[in-house]
Motif scaffolding. Structure first.
Motif, PDB file in Angstrom:
ATOM      1  N   ASP A  38       0.873  -1.167   0.000  1.00 29.63           N
ATOM      2  CA  ASP A  38       0.000   0.000   0.000  1.00 29.63           C
ATOM      3  C   ASP A  38       0.917   1.226   0.000  1.00 29.63           C
ATOM      4  OD1 ASP A  38      -2.209   1.829   0.788  1.00 29.63           O
ATOM      5  OD2 ASP A  38      -1.221   1.773   2.738  1.00 29.63           O
ATOM      6  N   THR A  40       0.020   5.001   1.082  1.00 23.92           N
ATOM      7  CA  THR A  40      -0.120   5.937   2.201  1.00 23.92           C
ATOM      8  C   THR A  40      -0.009   5.234   3.558  1.00 23.92           C
ATOM      9  OG1 THR A  40      -1.658   7.093   0.764  1.00 23.92           O
ATOM     10  CG2 THR A  40      -1.533   7.849   3.045  1.00 23.92           C
ATOM     11  N   ASP A 243      -1.609  -0.741   5.986  1.00 27.05           N
ATOM     12  CA  ASP A 243      -1.901  -0.155   7.294  1.00 27.05           C
ATOM     13  C   ASP A 243      -3.364   0.211   7.483  1.00 27.05           C
ATOM     14  OD1 ASP A 243      -1.917   1.968   5.416  1.00 27.05           O
ATOM     15  OD2 ASP A 243      -1.721   3.393   7.059  1.00 27.05           O
ATOM     16  N   ASP A 247      -6.987  -1.830   3.364  1.00 28.88           N
ATOM     17  CA  ASP A 247      -6.031  -2.882   3.007  1.00 28.88           C
ATOM     18  C   ASP A 247      -6.439  -4.249   3.565  1.00 28.88           C
ATOM     19  OD1 ASP A 247      -4.300  -1.010   1.751  1.00 28.88           O
ATOM     20  OD2 ASP A 247      -3.548  -0.434   3.723  1.00 28.88           O
TER      21      ASP A 247
HETATM   22 MG    MG Z   1      -2.685   3.263   3.608  1.00 29.43          MG
END
Ligand code: MG
Ligand code: ADP
Length: 298
Positions: A38, A40, A243, A247
């Motif tokens: 991922d 961000t 995170d 996800d």
């Molecule tokens: Mg993220």
């Protein structure tokens, strides 16, 4: 490997801040040959900061940010936290913590947020959010968005009563460990892929900075999981590192789901391995530990 070896492996992991939930996760990790990241909060710090504001209409910044913050304060998204933090600096009364009340708050995953503040409908998010609500994006706003993307920043649009009023640029720097980790994985013959809900322009700029050449942008949470399954169907053993709530489906689908310790509880629950230090080098720590425990060499 013996049960004792597995227990030693998990124990060593725990002492290094790599929490491995069970022997199966430890075993599967050494077979991983493809990792989906991922963006961000995973490759980037996840602590974005507002670096630029452009208003397209005559409006006082303090008033603009009051409406925006009143809307975003209801969101858990890292971008929302950055915007609210920045908005504080326009308040004349730093002592007074309350933003105006927001009614009918809605969070649209991967797109942005919406609420009614002081009788006005405020929307904060990306182009898709504006398109979905038939808000016209003028050329100067498009240009501002393109400039942000080139600088690896995320451009965020703000509309009031369906009229586009402002464009914010938010910068979320790479984690110091990111480039190094991707380069080590490459030398281990493990393929890295970045999947993000962010737009293509920003995603490509970040990918270039970190050294990943395979990118999927504007992905919905279910598309992150689909990508994992597609790679598995092609014969890869796939790890997912993420995170966010968005996800979680991919973390579950992956052969090895790795959650960033600083991430959301839902991601941590969905994962097989938790990287407590939120450090990307620990992706390699986990794989190394598994190799040491399960491979006959050494
Ligand atoms: Mg993220
Ligand atoms: P990532 O996969 O990189 O963690 P997300 O799927 O969470 O990204 O979000 C994708 C995009 O949706 C963001 O880049 C942003 O443009 C928009 N977005 C989502 N939530 C918000 C919010 N609370 N405020 C503004 N924009 C948002």
């Amino acid at each position: 490997a013996t049960l004792t070896a597995v227990m030693v492996g998990t124990g060593v992991g725990a002492s290094q801040g790599v929490l491995i939930k069970g022997g199966q996760a430890l075993e599967r990790a050494h077979k991983v040959n493809c990792i989906v990241f991922d963006k961000t909060g995973t490759l980037t710090m996840g602590k974005p900061v507002v670096v630029k504001t452009k208003l397209l209409k005559n409006m006082v910044l303090r008033e603009f940010y009051e409406l925006v913050a009143a809307t975003e304060v209801n969101s858990e998204h890292p971008l929302a936290k950055a915007i609210v933090e920045y908005a504080k600096k326009f308040r004349d009364d730093e002592e007074n913590p309350a933003w105006p009340e927001a009614c009918d708050f809605v969070s649209i995953t991967g797109k942005g947020v919406k609420a009614t503040v002081k009788g006005r409908e405020i929307m904060v998010g990306n182009k898709n959010l504006m398109n979905d609500h038939k808000v016209i994006i003028p050329d100067d706003a498009e240009e501002l968005l393109a400039d942000s993307e080139d600088m690896a920043q995320t451009g965020i649009l703000v509309s009031i009563n369906s009229e586009l009023i402002g464009v914010l640029s938010v910068s979320d720097p790479l984690k110091p460990s990111a480039r190094e980790a991707i380069s080590i994985l490459k030398s281990m013959n493990i393929k890295s892929i970045m999947v993000t809900g962010d737009n293509w322009g920003t995603a490509n700029s970040i990918a270039r900075e970190v050294g990943i050449d395979s990118v999927i942008a504007e992905a919905k949470p279910e598309q992150k999981a689909e990508k994992v399954k597609e790679l598995q169907a092609a014969g890869h053993v796939v790890a997912m590192v993420g995170d966010g709530i968005n996800d979680s489906p991919a973390l579950v689908a992956a052969d090895v789901g790795m959650a960033i310790g600083a991430g959301t509880d839902i991601a941590i629950e969905a994962a097989d391995i938790v990287l407590m230090k939120s450090n990307l080098e620990d992706v390699i720590t986990a794989i190394d530990l598994s190799r040491k425990t399960f491979s006959r060499i050494r």
